[in-house]
Design a protein around this motif. Structure first.
Motif, mmCIF file in Angstrom:
data_model
loop_
_atom_site.group_PDB
_atom_site.id
_atom_site.type_symbol
_atom_site.label_atom_id
_atom_site.label_comp_id
_atom_site.label_asym_id
_atom_site.label_seq_id
_atom_site.Cartn_x
_atom_site.Cartn_y
_atom_site.Cartn_z
ATOM 1 N N ARG A 37 0.841 -1.200 0.000
ATOM 2 C CA ARG A 37 0.000 0.000 0.000
ATOM 3 C C ARG A 37 0.875 1.249 0.000
ATOM 4 O O ARG A 37 2.052 1.212 0.333
ATOM 5 N N THR A 97 0.701 5.339 1.407
ATOM 6 C CA THR A 97 0.013 6.313 2.253
ATOM 7 C C THR A 97 0.750 7.643 2.149
ATOM 8 O O THR A 97 1.947 7.667 1.840
ATOM 9 N N GLU A 105 -1.076 6.770 -3.984
ATOM 10 C CA GLU A 105 -2.230 6.263 -4.720
ATOM 11 C C GLU A 105 -2.741 5.002 -4.040
ATOM 12 O O GLU A 105 -1.984 4.269 -3.410
ATOM 13 N N ALA A 106 -4.025 4.751 -4.208
ATOM 14 C CA ALA A 106 -4.612 3.526 -3.659
ATOM 15 C C ALA A 106 -4.096 2.333 -4.451
ATOM 16 O O ALA A 106 -3.948 2.394 -5.670
#
Length: 158
Positions: free
Chosen positions: A64, A66, A114-115
């Motif tokens: 992920r 953040t 980005e996600a």
């Protein structure tokens, strides 16, 4: 009751203790304090960590992204990547030593987070990675990079 000769022996022992043992203890304490004063400072700035060599033989799976926020201003200054060391083929010099499955946080200045679609995660290669080892037992790592490239499923730093 102690006789006179036993009293004399006891007195002799205490005199000896005061003169020699206490003075030796004082010298040891002085020596220890002196060694502490003479301890070197600033050595940490000369310890270098070779992030490229450390990452060689490892596959990093991007989990992920953040936002990386500045502590003082609260402004976003980049992205933090959460990665997992998927495979670790590094020879550490001892049998059974591996960092496989360990997580690494990588800070990338200027990158917009980005996600990440959990069904479409991929392996990455860091661009110009640098690192600093820290912690009481020198077993923690802070990594930064200029960016990253997504690579094929069977890729990695291998």
């Amino acid at each position: 009751m102690l006789d006179f000769s036993a009293n004399k022996k006891l007195q002799y022992f205490f005199d000896y203790f005061d003169k020699f043992v206490l003075s030796e203890i004082s010298e040891i304490i002085y020596f220890c304090k002196r060694r502490k004063i003479m301890s070197l400072k600033g050595l940490r700035s000369f310890v270098k960590f070779d992030a490229r060599e450390f990452l060689k033989g490892k596959q990093l799976l991007l989990m992920r992204e953040t936002p990386w926020m500045d502590y003082d201003s609260g402004k976003e200054i980049g992205a933090k990547l959460k990665t997992t060391i998927w495979t670790d083929d590094t020879n550490y010099g001892t049998d059974g030593t591996t960092n496989e499955g360990s997580e690494l946080d990588v800070k990338i200045p200027g990158l917009k987070a980005e996600a990440i679609d959990r069904n479409n995660r991929g392996f990455i290669r860091l661009i110009n990675p640098t690192g600093t080892v820290y912690g009481e037992f020198q077993n923690e790592l802070s990594l930064k990079a200029d960016g990253f490239d997504l690579i094929k499923q069977d890729g990695g730093e291998k």
